[in-house]
Design an enzyme around this catalytic site. Sequence first.
Site, mmCIF file in Angstrom:
data_model
loop_
_atom_site.group_PDB
_atom_site.id
_atom_site.type_symbol
_atom_site.label_atom_id
_atom_site.label_comp_id
_atom_site.label_asym_id
_atom_site.label_seq_id
_atom_site.Cartn_x
_atom_site.Cartn_y
_atom_site.Cartn_z
ATOM 1 N N HIS A 1 3.373 7.131 -15.076
ATOM 2 C CA HIS A 1 4.783 6.759 -14.908
ATOM 3 C C HIS A 1 5.575 7.853 -14.181
ATOM 4 C CE1 HIS A 1 4.420 3.932 -18.663
ATOM 5 N NE2 HIS A 1 3.637 3.577 -17.650
ATOM 6 N N HIS B 1 5.480 -3.990 -13.851
ATOM 7 C CA HIS B 1 5.002 -2.737 -14.436
ATOM 8 C C HIS B 1 3.572 -2.444 -13.989
ATOM 9 C CE1 HIS B 1 4.875 0.658 -17.142
ATOM 10 N NE2 HIS B 1 3.626 0.298 -17.393
ATOM 11 N N ASP C 1 2.173 0.970 -12.279
ATOM 12 C CA ASP C 1 0.958 1.707 -12.631
ATOM 13 C C ASP C 1 0.063 1.930 -11.415
ATOM 14 O OD1 ASP C 1 1.560 2.053 -15.308
ATOM 15 O OD2 ASP C 1 0.420 0.309 -15.987
ATOM 16 N N HIS D 1 -5.908 0.689 -15.370
ATOM 17 C CA HIS D 1 -6.054 2.109 -15.037
ATOM 18 C C HIS D 1 -7.458 2.453 -14.565
ATOM 19 C CE1 HIS D 1 -2.028 3.052 -16.249
ATOM 20 N NE2 HIS D 1 -2.213 2.529 -17.444
ATOM 21 N N HIS E 1 -4.117 29.250 40.392
ATOM 22 C CA HIS E 1 -5.320 29.426 39.587
ATOM 23 C C HIS E 1 -6.302 28.294 39.882
ATOM 24 C CE1 HIS E 1 -7.787 29.633 35.820
ATOM 25 N NE2 HIS E 1 -7.619 30.929 36.037
#
Length: 464
Positions: A79, A261, A265, A288, A366
Amino acid sequence: MKVKQHTIKKQVELSGVGLHTGVVSNMTFLPAPPNHGIKFQRIDLEGRPTVDADCDLVVDVSRGTTLEQNGARVYTVEHVLAALVGLEIDNVLIQLDGPEPPIMDGSSIQFIEVLEEAGFEEQNALRRFFEVQESIQYKDSAREVEMVALPTDNYRVTVMVDYNSPVLGSQHASITDISQFRTEIASCRTFCFLHELEMLYNSNLIKGGDLNNAIVVVDRVVEKDELAHLAKMFNKQTVEVKKEGILNNVDLRYRNEPARHKLLDVVGDLALVGRPLKAQILAARPGHAANVAFAKKLKRAMEKAGASHIPHYDPKLPPVMDINQISNILPHRYPFQLIDKIIYLDDTVVAGVKNVTMNEPFFMGHFPGNPVMPGVLQVEAMAQTGGILVLSSVEDPENYWTYFLGIENCKFRKMVLPGDTLVFKCELLAPIRRGIAKMRGEAYVGNTLVCEAVMTASITRKES
Protein backbone atom coordinates in the site's frame (compact mmCIF):
# COMPACT_ATOMS: atom_id res chain seq x y z
CA MET A 1 4.12 11.07 -16.70
CA LYS A 2 6.92 12.90 -14.94
CA VAL A 3 10.17 12.97 -16.92
CA LYS A 4 12.67 13.77 -14.17
CA GLN A 5 13.18 11.91 -10.91
CA HIS A 6 11.42 13.26 -7.82
CA THR A 7 11.78 13.04 -4.07
CA ILE A 8 9.95 14.83 -1.24
CA LYS A 9 10.89 18.28 0.09
CA LYS A 10 10.88 17.45 3.80
CA GLN A 11 10.44 14.54 6.14
CA VAL A 12 6.95 13.62 7.29
CA GLU A 13 5.67 10.87 9.52
CA LEU A 14 2.57 8.98 10.60
CA SER A 15 1.77 6.25 13.08
CA GLY A 16 -0.59 3.32 13.34
CA VAL A 17 -1.04 -0.40 13.82
CA GLY A 18 0.19 -3.00 11.34
CA LEU A 19 -2.58 -5.09 9.76
CA HIS A 20 -1.03 -8.52 10.22
CA THR A 21 1.52 -8.08 13.04
CA GLY A 22 -0.74 -5.88 15.18
CA VAL A 23 2.34 -3.86 16.20
CA VAL A 24 2.03 -0.09 16.46
CA SER A 25 4.82 1.61 14.49
CA ASN A 26 5.96 5.09 13.56
CA MET A 27 6.83 5.57 9.90
CA THR A 28 8.91 8.48 8.59
CA PHE A 29 9.39 9.40 4.93
CA LEU A 30 12.69 11.18 4.24
CA PRO A 31 14.03 12.83 1.04
CA ALA A 32 16.66 10.83 -0.86
CA PRO A 33 19.14 11.65 -3.66
CA PRO A 34 18.74 10.67 -7.34
CA ASN A 35 18.96 6.95 -8.10
CA HIS A 36 18.47 6.08 -4.42
CA GLY A 37 15.19 4.37 -5.19
CA ILE A 38 12.73 3.33 -2.49
CA LYS A 39 14.25 1.80 0.64
CA PHE A 40 12.87 0.84 4.03
CA GLN A 41 14.96 1.14 7.20
CA ARG A 42 14.25 -0.71 10.45
CA ILE A 43 15.52 1.83 12.96
CA ASP A 44 14.35 -0.36 15.85
CA LEU A 45 16.93 -3.04 15.02
CA GLU A 46 20.65 -3.08 15.76
CA GLY A 47 22.61 -1.45 12.96
CA ARG A 48 19.43 0.13 11.52
CA PRO A 49 19.43 -2.20 8.49
CA THR A 50 17.90 -1.12 5.18
CA VAL A 51 15.66 -3.17 2.90
CA ASP A 52 15.39 -2.35 -0.80
CA ALA A 53 12.01 -2.36 -2.54
CA ASP A 54 13.04 -5.26 -4.77
CA CYS A 55 10.97 -8.24 -5.92
CA ASP A 56 13.98 -10.52 -5.48
CA LEU A 57 13.84 -9.84 -1.73
CA VAL A 58 10.22 -10.99 -1.26
CA VAL A 59 10.05 -13.82 1.28
CA ASP A 60 6.31 -14.11 1.94
CA VAL A 61 3.05 -13.32 0.10
CA SER A 62 0.52 -14.46 2.73
CA ARG A 63 -2.20 -11.81 2.31
CA GLY A 64 0.51 -9.17 1.82
CA THR A 65 4.02 -8.69 0.46
CA THR A 66 6.94 -9.12 2.86
CA LEU A 67 10.56 -8.14 2.14
CA GLU A 68 13.71 -9.30 3.91
CA GLN A 69 17.30 -8.05 3.60
CA ASN A 70 20.26 -7.62 5.95
CA GLY A 71 18.46 -9.69 8.59
CA ALA A 72 15.45 -7.35 8.67
CA ARG A 73 11.87 -7.94 7.53
CA VAL A 74 9.23 -5.43 6.50
CA TYR A 75 5.66 -6.72 6.19
CA THR A 76 2.76 -5.52 4.00
CA VAL A 77 4.68 -2.99 1.88
CA GLU A 78 2.30 -2.86 -1.09
CA HIS A 79 0.00 0.00 0.00
CA VAL A 80 2.91 2.36 0.74
CA LEU A 81 4.64 1.45 -2.52
CA ALA A 82 1.42 2.02 -4.46
CA ALA A 83 1.15 5.54 -3.01
CA LEU A 84 4.71 6.37 -4.07
CA VAL A 85 4.18 5.03 -7.59
CA GLY A 86 0.88 6.87 -7.86
CA LEU A 87 2.61 10.14 -6.97
CA GLU A 88 5.59 9.28 -9.22
CA ILE A 89 8.08 9.62 -6.36
CA ASP A 90 11.30 7.82 -7.26
CA ASN A 91 13.61 8.36 -4.31
CA VAL A 92 12.67 8.13 -0.64
CA LEU A 93 13.88 6.49 2.57
CA ILE A 94 11.11 5.04 4.74
CA GLN A 95 12.12 4.62 8.36
CA LEU A 96 10.12 2.26 10.58
CA ASP A 97 10.45 1.55 14.30
CA GLY A 98 8.43 -1.65 13.87
CA PRO A 99 8.06 -4.56 11.47
CA GLU A 100 5.13 -3.29 9.39
CA PRO A 101 3.86 0.01 7.96
CA PRO A 102 0.62 1.22 9.58
CA ILE A 103 -2.45 -0.13 7.78
CA MET A 104 -4.28 3.21 8.31
CA ASP A 105 -7.75 2.80 6.73
CA GLY A 106 -6.66 -0.14 4.56
CA SER A 107 -5.96 1.95 1.46
CA SER A 108 -3.16 4.23 0.21
CA ILE A 109 -4.91 7.57 0.57
CA GLN A 110 -3.48 8.56 3.96
CA PHE A 111 0.06 7.86 2.75
CA ILE A 112 -0.63 10.04 -0.28
CA GLU A 113 -2.00 12.86 1.86
CA VAL A 114 1.04 12.96 4.13
CA LEU A 115 3.41 12.82 1.13
CA GLU A 116 1.52 15.70 -0.48
CA GLU A 117 1.99 17.60 2.77
CA ALA A 118 5.75 17.07 2.38
CA GLY A 119 5.73 18.46 -1.15
CA PHE A 120 7.69 17.17 -4.14
CA GLU A 121 11.12 18.14 -5.42
CA GLU A 122 12.30 17.65 -9.00
CA GLN A 123 15.84 16.28 -9.25
CA ASN A 124 18.59 16.67 -11.86
CA ALA A 125 18.19 13.16 -13.22
CA LEU A 126 15.88 11.65 -15.79
CA ARG A 127 13.62 8.79 -14.74
CA ARG A 128 14.93 5.45 -15.99
CA PHE A 129 11.76 3.91 -17.37
CA PHE A 130 11.51 0.27 -18.27
CA GLU A 131 9.66 0.50 -21.56
CA VAL A 132 8.09 -2.84 -22.44
CA GLN A 133 8.92 -3.55 -26.08
CA GLU A 134 6.98 -6.78 -26.59
CA SER A 135 4.31 -8.80 -24.81
CA ILE A 136 5.44 -10.29 -21.47
CA GLN A 137 3.02 -12.88 -20.07
CA TYR A 138 2.52 -14.71 -16.79
CA LYS A 139 0.00 -17.48 -16.12
CA ASP A 140 -0.91 -19.60 -13.10
CA SER A 141 -3.43 -22.14 -14.36
CA ALA A 142 -4.13 -23.59 -10.91
CA ARG A 143 -5.33 -20.20 -9.64
CA GLU A 144 -6.73 -19.09 -13.02
CA VAL A 145 -4.45 -16.04 -12.93
CA GLU A 146 -3.28 -14.36 -16.10
CA MET A 147 -1.18 -11.21 -16.35
CA VAL A 148 0.37 -9.52 -19.36
CA ALA A 149 2.44 -6.38 -20.02
CA LEU A 150 2.02 -4.77 -23.45
CA PRO A 151 3.93 -1.89 -25.08
CA THR A 152 2.54 1.62 -24.63
CA ASP A 153 3.94 5.10 -24.03
CA ASN A 154 2.56 5.50 -20.49
CA TYR A 155 1.55 3.34 -17.49
CA ARG A 156 -1.98 1.98 -17.58
CA VAL A 157 -3.51 -0.89 -15.62
CA THR A 158 -6.69 -2.95 -15.98
CA VAL A 159 -7.75 -5.57 -13.44
CA MET A 160 -10.56 -8.13 -13.59
CA VAL A 161 -11.66 -10.18 -10.60
CA ASP A 162 -14.28 -12.90 -10.31
CA TYR A 163 -15.18 -14.19 -6.85
CA ASN A 164 -18.22 -16.30 -7.71
CA SER A 165 -20.01 -14.37 -4.98
CA PRO A 166 -23.56 -12.98 -5.00
CA VAL A 167 -22.24 -9.85 -3.25
CA LEU A 168 -19.23 -9.11 -5.48
CA GLY A 169 -19.43 -11.32 -8.56
CA SER A 170 -17.26 -10.19 -11.49
CA GLN A 171 -15.72 -6.74 -11.34
CA HIS A 172 -13.13 -4.80 -13.25
CA ALA A 173 -11.23 -1.56 -12.69
CA SER A 174 -8.79 0.41 -14.80
CA ILE A 175 -6.72 3.55 -15.11
CA THR A 176 -5.41 4.81 -18.44
CA ASP A 177 -2.58 6.82 -16.88
CA ILE A 178 -0.82 6.56 -13.52
CA SER A 179 -1.83 10.18 -12.80
CA GLN A 180 -5.39 8.87 -12.22
CA PHE A 181 -4.26 6.70 -9.30
CA ARG A 182 -4.71 9.38 -6.66
CA THR A 183 -8.36 10.15 -7.45
CA GLU A 184 -9.60 6.79 -8.75
CA ILE A 185 -7.74 4.10 -6.80
CA ALA A 186 -5.86 5.37 -3.74
CA SER A 187 -8.83 5.44 -1.33
CA CYS A 188 -9.96 1.84 -2.02
CA ARG A 189 -9.59 -0.41 1.02
CA THR A 190 -8.32 -3.92 1.53
CA PHE A 191 -10.95 -6.62 1.94
CA CYS A 192 -11.55 -10.28 2.64
CA PHE A 193 -14.49 -12.66 2.78
CA LEU A 194 -16.12 -13.72 6.02
CA HIS A 195 -15.15 -17.35 5.43
CA GLU A 196 -11.47 -16.29 5.26
CA LEU A 197 -11.46 -14.47 8.61
CA GLU A 198 -11.14 -17.50 10.86
CA MET A 199 -8.36 -18.94 8.73
CA LEU A 200 -6.44 -15.66 8.77
CA TYR A 201 -6.97 -15.26 12.50
CA ASN A 202 -5.82 -18.80 13.23
CA SER A 203 -2.78 -18.30 10.96
CA ASN A 204 -1.61 -15.50 13.27
CA LEU A 205 -2.51 -12.85 10.69
CA ILE A 206 -4.78 -9.76 10.82
CA LYS A 207 -3.75 -9.06 14.44
CA GLY A 208 -4.29 -5.40 13.65
CA GLY A 209 -7.44 -5.98 11.65
CA ASP A 210 -10.40 -3.76 12.42
CA LEU A 211 -13.65 -2.86 10.75
CA ASN A 212 -12.14 0.61 10.29
CA ASN A 213 -9.24 -0.65 8.18
CA ALA A 214 -10.70 -3.52 6.17
CA ILE A 215 -13.88 -4.50 4.38
CA VAL A 216 -15.31 -7.88 5.33
CA VAL A 217 -17.60 -9.27 2.64
CA VAL A 218 -20.44 -11.44 3.95
CA ASP A 219 -21.79 -13.74 1.24
CA ARG A 220 -23.93 -16.05 3.40
CA VAL A 221 -26.42 -15.92 6.26
CA VAL A 222 -24.69 -15.37 9.62
CA GLU A 223 -26.15 -16.66 12.89
CA LYS A 224 -26.25 -14.54 16.05
CA ASP A 225 -23.65 -16.61 17.91
CA GLU A 226 -21.19 -16.17 15.05
CA LEU A 227 -21.79 -12.41 15.08
CA ALA A 228 -20.97 -12.42 18.79
CA HIS A 229 -17.74 -14.32 18.05
CA LEU A 230 -16.84 -11.80 15.34
CA ALA A 231 -17.53 -8.91 17.70
CA LYS A 232 -15.07 -10.43 20.18
CA MET A 233 -12.49 -10.95 17.42
CA PHE A 234 -12.67 -7.27 16.45
CA ASN A 235 -12.96 -5.98 20.04
CA LYS A 236 -16.43 -4.59 19.37
CA GLN A 237 -19.52 -4.79 21.60
CA THR A 238 -21.64 -5.85 18.63
CA VAL A 239 -21.37 -6.23 14.88
CA GLU A 240 -24.20 -6.29 12.40
CA VAL A 241 -24.74 -7.51 8.87
CA LYS A 242 -27.54 -7.54 6.37
CA LYS A 243 -28.61 -10.87 4.93
CA GLU A 244 -25.74 -10.55 2.48
CA GLY A 245 -23.41 -7.58 2.26
CA ILE A 246 -20.58 -5.94 4.22
CA LEU A 247 -19.84 -6.70 7.87
CA ASN A 248 -21.14 -3.92 10.15
CA ASN A 249 -22.97 -2.54 7.10
CA VAL A 250 -19.95 -0.46 6.04
CA ASP A 251 -20.65 1.58 2.88
CA LEU A 252 -18.39 0.95 -0.08
CA ARG A 253 -16.59 3.98 -1.51
CA TYR A 254 -17.13 2.63 -5.03
CA ARG A 255 -19.42 -0.08 -6.30
CA ASN A 256 -16.29 -1.91 -7.52
CA GLU A 257 -14.05 -0.96 -4.60
CA PRO A 258 -12.65 -4.53 -4.26
CA ALA A 259 -11.51 -4.57 -7.91
CA ARG A 260 -10.00 -1.10 -7.49
CA HIS A 261 -8.11 -2.27 -4.42
CA LYS A 262 -6.76 -5.23 -6.39
CA LEU A 263 -5.48 -2.71 -8.94
CA LEU A 264 -3.86 -0.80 -6.06
CA ASP A 265 -2.11 -4.01 -4.99
CA VAL A 266 -0.88 -4.64 -8.54
CA VAL A 267 0.62 -1.13 -8.73
CA GLY A 268 2.28 -1.56 -5.32
CA ASP A 269 3.71 -5.01 -6.00
CA LEU A 270 4.98 -4.07 -9.48
CA ALA A 271 6.90 -1.20 -7.88
CA LEU A 272 9.28 -3.97 -6.83
CA VAL A 273 10.55 -4.17 -10.42
CA GLY A 274 12.73 -1.27 -9.33
CA ARG A 275 12.11 1.23 -12.12
CA PRO A 276 9.04 3.16 -13.32
CA LEU A 277 7.15 1.29 -16.02
CA LYS A 278 5.87 2.26 -19.43
CA ALA A 279 3.47 -0.59 -20.09
CA GLN A 280 -0.14 -1.59 -20.28
CA ILE A 281 -0.81 -4.14 -17.56
CA LEU A 282 -3.78 -6.48 -17.93
CA ALA A 283 -4.44 -8.70 -14.91
CA ALA A 284 -7.12 -11.34 -14.44
CA ARG A 285 -7.69 -12.56 -10.85
CA PRO A 286 -4.36 -11.23 -9.51
CA GLY A 287 -3.02 -11.76 -6.00
CA HIS A 288 0.24 -11.01 -4.22
CA ALA A 289 1.90 -14.29 -5.24
CA ALA A 290 1.10 -13.71 -8.91
CA ASN A 291 1.97 -10.01 -8.74
CA VAL A 292 5.42 -10.75 -7.32
CA ALA A 293 6.07 -13.59 -9.76
CA PHE A 294 5.09 -11.26 -12.60
CA ALA A 295 7.32 -8.49 -11.18
CA LYS A 296 10.26 -10.91 -11.23
CA LYS A 297 9.51 -11.80 -14.85
CA LEU A 298 9.41 -8.09 -15.76
CA LYS A 299 12.68 -7.48 -13.92
CA ARG A 300 14.40 -10.32 -15.80
CA ALA A 301 13.16 -8.83 -19.08
CA MET A 302 14.42 -5.41 -17.99
CA GLU A 303 17.87 -6.81 -17.18
CA LYS A 304 17.99 -8.62 -20.51
CA ALA A 305 16.94 -5.50 -22.43
CA GLY A 306 20.28 -3.79 -21.96
CA ALA A 307 23.22 -3.04 -19.75
CA SER A 308 22.17 -0.42 -17.24
CA HIS A 309 25.67 1.13 -17.10
CA ILE A 310 25.20 2.67 -20.58
CA PRO A 311 23.30 5.98 -20.30
CA HIS A 312 19.93 5.84 -22.02
CA TYR A 313 19.37 8.79 -24.33
CA ASP A 314 15.87 9.60 -25.50
CA PRO A 315 15.93 12.76 -27.68
CA LYS A 316 12.19 13.25 -27.04
CA LEU A 317 12.81 13.94 -23.34
CA PRO A 318 13.90 17.34 -22.01
CA PRO A 319 17.54 17.43 -20.85
CA VAL A 320 18.76 18.00 -17.31
CA MET A 321 20.74 20.93 -18.76
CA ASP A 322 20.34 22.50 -22.19
CA ILE A 323 23.06 24.39 -24.10
CA ASN A 324 22.26 27.68 -22.35
CA GLN A 325 22.54 26.13 -18.88
CA ILE A 326 25.80 24.43 -19.88
CA SER A 327 27.16 27.78 -21.09
CA ASN A 328 26.39 29.31 -17.69
CA ILE A 329 28.72 26.78 -16.03
CA LEU A 330 31.45 25.99 -18.57
CA PRO A 331 33.63 28.81 -20.00
CA HIS A 332 34.01 27.12 -23.42
CA ARG A 333 32.55 28.78 -26.50
CA TYR A 334 32.34 28.03 -30.24
CA PRO A 335 34.17 26.29 -31.79
CA PHE A 336 35.34 24.60 -28.60
CA GLN A 337 32.07 24.08 -26.79
CA LEU A 338 31.55 20.40 -27.54
CA ILE A 339 28.60 19.34 -25.36
CA ASP A 340 24.99 19.91 -26.47
CA LYS A 341 23.03 18.46 -23.54
CA ILE A 342 23.40 17.02 -20.06
CA ILE A 343 20.92 14.14 -19.70
CA TYR A 344 21.89 12.89 -16.23
CA LEU A 345 23.57 14.36 -13.16
CA ASP A 346 23.95 13.26 -9.57
CA ASP A 347 26.70 13.46 -6.94
CA THR A 348 29.01 10.96 -8.64
CA VAL A 349 27.84 10.46 -12.25
CA VAL A 350 27.11 12.71 -15.21
CA ALA A 351 26.00 11.91 -18.77
CA GLY A 352 26.15 14.29 -21.73
CA VAL A 353 25.37 14.28 -25.44
CA LYS A 354 27.31 15.52 -28.47
CA ASN A 355 25.60 15.48 -31.86
CA VAL A 356 28.33 15.09 -34.48
CA THR A 357 27.50 16.82 -37.77
CA MET A 358 29.40 17.41 -41.01
CA ASN A 359 29.34 21.13 -40.19
CA GLU A 360 31.87 20.72 -37.36
CA PRO A 361 34.80 23.09 -38.06
CA PHE A 362 37.41 20.39 -37.46
CA PHE A 363 36.17 18.33 -40.43
CA MET A 364 37.50 21.02 -42.79
CA GLY A 365 41.09 20.06 -42.04
CA HIS A 366 40.97 16.66 -40.37
CA PHE A 367 41.09 13.97 -43.07
CA PRO A 368 39.27 15.97 -45.78
CA GLY A 369 37.22 13.60 -47.89
CA ASN A 370 37.25 11.01 -45.10
CA PRO A 371 35.71 12.79 -42.10
CA VAL A 372 36.55 11.22 -38.73
CA MET A 373 36.16 13.05 -35.42
CA PRO A 374 39.61 13.58 -33.86
CA GLY A 375 40.18 11.38 -30.84
CA VAL A 376 41.61 14.25 -28.81
CA LEU A 377 38.34 16.16 -29.29
CA GLN A 378 36.37 13.13 -28.12
CA VAL A 379 38.44 13.25 -24.95
CA GLU A 380 37.92 17.03 -24.69
CA ALA A 381 34.14 16.59 -25.01
CA MET A 382 34.28 13.86 -22.37
CA ALA A 383 36.31 16.18 -20.12
CA GLN A 384 33.75 18.97 -20.56
CA THR A 385 31.05 16.52 -19.49
CA GLY A 386 33.13 15.64 -16.44
CA GLY A 387 33.63 19.35 -15.79
CA ILE A 388 29.88 19.73 -15.27
CA LEU A 389 30.04 16.97 -12.63
CA VAL A 390 33.02 18.54 -10.86
CA LEU A 391 31.62 22.08 -10.92
CA SER A 392 28.23 20.90 -9.65
CA SER A 393 30.00 20.05 -6.37
CA VAL A 394 30.51 23.76 -5.54
CA GLU A 395 27.86 26.36 -4.72
CA ASP A 396 28.93 29.00 -7.27
CA PRO A 397 30.37 27.06 -10.26
CA GLU A 398 30.62 30.16 -12.44
CA ASN A 399 33.44 31.36 -10.13
CA TYR A 400 35.68 28.32 -10.74
CA TRP A 401 37.88 26.91 -13.49
CA THR A 402 38.51 23.22 -14.10
CA TYR A 403 41.90 22.17 -15.49
CA PHE A 404 43.15 18.84 -16.79
CA LEU A 405 45.94 17.32 -14.67
CA GLY A 406 46.24 13.94 -16.32
CA ILE A 407 44.82 11.33 -18.70
CA GLU A 408 45.44 7.61 -18.19
CA ASN A 409 44.51 4.41 -20.03
CA CYS A 410 42.99 6.30 -22.95
CA LYS A 411 41.72 4.06 -25.74
CA PHE A 412 39.89 4.80 -29.00
CA ARG A 413 37.89 1.74 -29.98
CA LYS A 414 35.88 2.84 -33.00
CA MET A 415 35.79 5.80 -35.40
CA VAL A 416 33.20 8.51 -34.78
CA LEU A 417 31.63 9.84 -37.99
CA PRO A 418 29.29 12.65 -39.03
CA GLY A 419 25.73 11.72 -38.09
CA ASP A 420 26.77 9.88 -34.93
CA THR A 421 25.38 10.83 -31.54
CA LEU A 422 28.01 10.58 -28.83
CA VAL A 423 26.80 9.86 -25.31
CA PHE A 424 29.40 10.48 -22.60
CA LYS A 425 29.40 9.09 -19.08
CA CYS A 426 31.81 10.27 -16.37
CA GLU A 427 31.89 8.76 -12.90
CA LEU A 428 33.98 9.79 -9.91
CA LEU A 429 36.42 7.09 -8.82
CA ALA A 430 36.80 8.69 -5.37
CA PRO A 431 35.32 11.65 -3.52
CA ILE A 432 36.68 15.06 -4.56
CA ARG A 433 39.43 16.06 -2.08
CA ARG A 434 41.35 19.33 -1.94
CA GLY A 435 39.89 20.31 -5.29
CA ILE A 436 41.21 17.20 -7.09
CA ALA A 437 38.75 14.98 -8.97
CA LYS A 438 39.54 11.64 -10.61
CA MET A 439 36.93 10.08 -12.84
CA ARG A 440 36.42 7.36 -15.39
CA GLY A 441 35.03 8.56 -18.71
CA GLU A 442 33.33 6.54 -21.44
CA ALA A 443 31.88 7.54 -24.80
CA TYR A 444 29.23 5.53 -26.64
CA VAL A 445 27.60 5.58 -30.04
CA GLY A 446 24.45 3.54 -29.47
CA ASN A 447 25.57 0.61 -27.29
CA THR A 448 29.12 0.63 -28.72
CA LEU A 449 31.98 1.92 -26.57
CA VAL A 450 34.06 4.20 -28.84
CA CYS A 451 36.39 5.92 -26.36
CA GLU A 452 37.42 5.60 -22.72
CA ALA A 453 39.91 7.20 -20.36
CA VAL A 454 40.65 7.94 -16.71
CA MET A 455 40.92 11.69 -16.21
CA THR A 456 42.18 13.84 -13.35
CA ALA A 457 41.17 17.49 -13.00
CA SER A 458 41.51 20.30 -10.48
CA ILE A 459 39.01 22.93 -9.40
CA THR A 460 40.50 26.41 -9.05
CA ARG A 461 38.67 29.53 -7.91
CA LYS A 462 38.86 32.42 -10.36
CA GLU A 463 40.82 35.43 -9.25
CA SER A 464 38.58 38.38 -8.41
